[in-house]
Design a protein around this motif. Structure first.
Motif, mmCIF file in Angstrom:
data_model
loop_
_atom_site.group_PDB
_atom_site.id
_atom_site.type_symbol
_atom_site.label_atom_id
_atom_site.label_comp_id
_atom_site.label_asym_id
_atom_site.label_seq_id
_atom_site.Cartn_x
_atom_site.Cartn_y
_atom_site.Cartn_z
ATOM 1 N N GLU A 8 1.152 -1.472 0.185
ATOM 2 C CA GLU A 8 -0.483 0.082 -0.328
ATOM 3 C C GLU A 8 0.599 1.339 -0.088
ATOM 4 O O GLU A 8 0.369 2.340 -0.543
ATOM 5 C CB GLU A 8 -0.638 0.107 1.575
ATOM 6 N N LEU A 9 2.020 0.880 0.718
ATOM 7 C CA LEU A 9 3.195 2.581 1.388
ATOM 8 C C LEU A 9 3.387 2.745 -0.467
ATOM 9 O O LEU A 9 3.337 3.861 -1.230
ATOM 10 C CB LEU A 9 3.857 2.009 1.768
ATOM 11 N N LEU A 10 4.018 1.698 -1.108
ATOM 12 C CA LEU A 10 4.140 1.654 -2.563
ATOM 13 C C LEU A 10 3.538 1.502 -3.800
ATOM 14 O O LEU A 10 4.034 3.484 -4.351
ATOM 15 C CB LEU A 10 5.522 -0.080 -3.195
ATOM 16 N N TRP A 11 2.086 1.514 -4.045
ATOM 17 C CA TRP A 11 1.203 1.679 -4.435
ATOM 18 C C TRP A 11 0.636 3.083 -4.031
ATOM 19 O O TRP A 11 0.820 3.975 -5.271
ATOM 20 C CB TRP A 11 0.081 0.643 -5.003
ATOM 21 N N ASN A 12 0.821 3.779 -2.997
ATOM 22 C CA ASN A 12 0.366 5.247 -2.810
ATOM 23 C C ASN A 12 0.976 6.336 -3.610
ATOM 24 O O ASN A 12 0.715 7.075 -3.852
ATOM 25 C CB ASN A 12 0.116 5.493 -1.595
ATOM 26 N N ILE A 16 0.773 9.388 -6.242
ATOM 27 C CA ILE A 16 0.821 10.303 -5.494
ATOM 28 C C ILE A 16 1.232 11.008 -7.453
ATOM 29 O O ILE A 16 1.551 11.633 -7.655
ATOM 30 C CB ILE A 16 1.277 10.562 -5.022
ATOM 31 N N HIS A 17 2.994 9.824 -7.654
ATOM 32 C CA HIS A 17 3.695 11.207 -8.944
ATOM 33 C C HIS A 17 2.833 10.496 -9.649
ATOM 34 O O HIS A 17 3.781 11.894 -10.839
ATOM 35 C CB HIS A 17 5.113 10.455 -8.122
ATOM 36 N N SER A 18 2.241 9.781 -10.147
ATOM 37 C CA SER A 18 1.787 9.679 -11.314
ATOM 38 C C SER A 18 0.770 10.888 -12.012
ATOM 39 O O SER A 18 0.836 10.913 -12.883
ATOM 40 C CB SER A 18 1.362 7.614 -11.966
ATOM 41 N N GLN A 19 -0.066 10.403 -10.413
ATOM 42 C CA GLN A 19 -0.484 11.838 -11.073
ATOM 43 C C GLN A 19 -0.042 13.385 -10.716
ATOM 44 O O GLN A 19 -0.879 14.480 -11.951
ATOM 45 C CB GLN A 19 -1.810 12.046 -9.930
ATOM 46 N N LEU A 76 9.494 7.774 -10.110
ATOM 47 C CA LEU A 76 8.494 6.718 -10.175
ATOM 48 C C LEU A 76 8.846 5.344 -10.645
ATOM 49 O O LEU A 76 8.953 4.414 -10.191
ATOM 50 C CB LEU A 76 7.149 6.968 -11.629
ATOM 51 N N LYS A 77 10.480 5.774 -11.633
ATOM 52 C CA LYS A 77 11.086 4.505 -11.881
ATOM 53 C C LYS A 77 11.550 4.012 -10.329
ATOM 54 O O LYS A 77 11.328 2.469 -10.309
ATOM 55 C CB LYS A 77 12.851 4.677 -12.713
ATOM 56 N N GLU A 78 12.073 4.465 -9.498
ATOM 57 C CA GLU A 78 12.471 4.123 -8.377
ATOM 58 C C GLU A 78 11.599 3.448 -7.874
ATOM 59 O O GLU A 78 11.990 1.970 -7.000
ATOM 60 C CB GLU A 78 12.927 5.321 -7.167
ATOM 61 N N GLU A 80 9.007 2.452 -9.078
ATOM 62 C CA GLU A 80 8.685 1.002 -10.004
ATOM 63 C C GLU A 80 9.546 -0.497 -9.733
ATOM 64 O O GLU A 80 8.970 -1.123 -9.638
ATOM 65 C CB GLU A 80 8.458 1.483 -11.691
ATOM 66 N N GLU A 81 10.625 0.292 -9.164
ATOM 67 C CA GLU A 81 11.728 -1.250 -9.288
ATOM 68 C C GLU A 81 11.401 -1.551 -7.649
ATOM 69 O O GLU A 81 11.486 -3.171 -7.448
ATOM 70 C CB GLU A 81 12.840 -0.585 -9.242
ATOM 71 N N LYS A 82 10.689 -0.929 -6.943
ATOM 72 C CA LYS A 82 10.491 -1.775 -5.106
ATOM 73 C C LYS A 82 9.302 -2.030 -5.888
ATOM 74 O O LYS A 82 8.603 -3.797 -5.046
ATOM 75 C CB LYS A 82 10.209 -0.596 -4.769
ATOM 76 N N LEU A 83 8.256 -2.385 -6.344
ATOM 77 C CA LEU A 83 7.373 -2.557 -6.448
ATOM 78 C C LEU A 83 7.264 -3.706 -7.332
ATOM 79 O O LEU A 83 6.875 -4.837 -7.041
ATOM 80 C CB LEU A 83 5.802 -1.953 -6.990
ATOM 81 N N ARG A 84 8.115 -3.487 -8.521
ATOM 82 C CA ARG A 84 8.917 -4.873 -9.326
ATOM 83 C C ARG A 84 9.264 -6.158 -7.970
ATOM 84 O O ARG A 84 9.270 -7.751 -8.395
ATOM 85 C CB ARG A 84 9.519 -4.613 -10.302
ATOM 86 N N GLU A 85 10.071 -5.741 -7.406
ATOM 87 C CA GLU A 85 11.059 -6.723 -5.982
ATOM 88 C C GLU A 85 10.178 -7.356 -5.690
ATOM 89 O O GLU A 85 10.098 -7.896 -4.770
ATOM 90 C CB GLU A 85 12.020 -5.681 -5.688
ATOM 91 N N TRP A 86 8.566 -6.055 -5.453
ATOM 92 C CA TRP A 86 7.573 -6.562 -4.207
ATOM 93 C C TRP A 86 6.707 -8.052 -4.649
ATOM 94 O O TRP A 86 6.585 -8.794 -3.606
ATOM 95 C CB TRP A 86 6.970 -5.484 -3.700
ATOM 96 N N GLU A 87 6.639 -7.748 -6.283
ATOM 97 C CA GLU A 87 5.704 -8.873 -6.645
ATOM 98 C C GLU A 87 6.388 -10.005 -6.489
ATOM 99 O O GLU A 87 6.129 -11.533 -6.322
ATOM 100 C CB GLU A 87 5.482 -8.173 -8.439
ATOM 101 N N LEU A 88 8.049 -9.622 -6.851
ATOM 102 C CA LEU A 88 8.844 -11.082 -7.499
ATOM 103 C C LEU A 88 8.827 -12.554 -5.928
ATOM 104 O O LEU A 88 9.057 -13.417 -5.794
ATOM 105 C CB LEU A 88 9.740 -10.932 -7.252
ATOM 106 N N ASN A 89 8.259 -11.325 -4.919
ATOM 107 C CA ASN A 89 9.181 -11.702 -3.640
ATOM 108 C C ASN A 89 7.573 -12.183 -2.726
ATOM 109 O O ASN A 89 7.409 -13.443 -1.892
ATOM 110 C CB ASN A 89 9.845 -10.929 -2.177
ATOM 111 N N ASN A 90 5.958 -11.449 -3.130
ATOM 112 C CA ASN A 90 5.343 -12.496 -2.861
ATOM 113 C C ASN A 90 4.012 -12.250 -3.173
ATOM 114 O O ASN A 90 2.972 -12.658 -2.951
ATOM 115 C CB ASN A 90 4.596 -10.872 -1.889
ATOM 116 N N ILE A 91 3.592 -12.118 -4.890
ATOM 117 C CA ILE A 91 2.770 -12.339 -5.430
ATOM 118 C C ILE A 91 3.150 -13.870 -6.240
ATOM 119 O O ILE A 91 4.744 -14.067 -7.135
ATOM 120 C CB ILE A 91 2.641 -11.421 -6.320
ATOM 121 N N ASP A 92 2.240 -14.575 -7.445
ATOM 122 C CA ASP A 92 2.746 -15.107 -7.809
ATOM 123 C C ASP A 92 2.671 -14.663 -9.527
ATOM 124 O O ASP A 92 2.429 -14.412 -9.856
ATOM 125 C CB ASP A 92 0.964 -16.161 -8.056
ATOM 126 N N GLU A 93 3.582 -16.083 -9.926
ATOM 127 C CA GLU A 93 3.819 -15.359 -11.326
ATOM 128 C C GLU A 93 3.216 -14.601 -12.161
ATOM 129 O O GLU A 93 2.966 -13.650 -12.983
ATOM 130 C CB GLU A 93 4.806 -16.107 -11.758
#
Length: 158
Positions: A8-12, A16-19, A76-78, A80-93
């Motif tokens: 939620e922190l990463l997504w928010n 915010i920054h994309s808007q 935003l790139k920063e 996005e990289e954190k969200l990719r990392e979070w996905e790799l560790n926590n979400i099915d492929e």
């Protein structure tokens, strides 16, 4: 911090920054078009020196908004990289949005063989930078035209 709270922190932060990036760019378009309109007014009134000043102002505004976009893009790139990392560790492929998007976008781009291709997918940054360049070149042209007109070297508007 739990996994859900981290996401939620990463997504928010991303949201915010994309808007913010889109709002800044929209404001930039409105401001620049208003300044080009004022250039046209000064041109029609034969007040060429103000046309020169407006052109310089447009160039300065272009640079300022370009730098603001560059900063927002970096943030935003920063995230996005954190969200990719979070996905790799926590979400099915099968449900990884950020990781799949990057791979799919690169694959789609690699199919294009032209430098400028209307079927090619462009990033927001590429489109924004193109717009900044176009407005900068237009304002340089306006400056040169106003300068030449103010020196009475050209007089096409009678």
């Amino acid at each position: 911090m739990t996994y859900t709270n981290a996401y939620e922190l990463l997504w928010n932060y991303f949201q915010i920054h994309s808007q913010q990036r889109m709002s800044i760019f929209n404001f930039y378009i409105v401001i620049t078009i208003a300044m080009f309109s004022s250039f046209g007014f000064f041109l029609s009134e034969h007040v060429y020196i103000f046309g020169c000043l407006i052109s310089i102002l447009i160039i300065a505004v272009n640079f300022s908004f370009f730098k603001l976009d560059e900063r927002t893009s970096f943030m935003l790139k920063e995230v996005e990289e954190k969200l990719r990392e979070w996905e790799l560790n926590n979400i099915d492929e099968a449900y990884r949005i950020f990781n799949d998007e990057e791979i799919n976008f690169k694959a789609c781009r690699s199919r294009s063989t032209y430098y400028i291709d209307f079927e090619k997918n462009y990033t927001y940054g590429e489109i924004f930078r193109f717009t900044f360049r176009v407005f900068t070149y237009l304002s340089i042209g306006c400056f040169v035209f106003s300068l030449l007109a103010s020196m009475s070297l050209i007089d096409i508007l009678k």
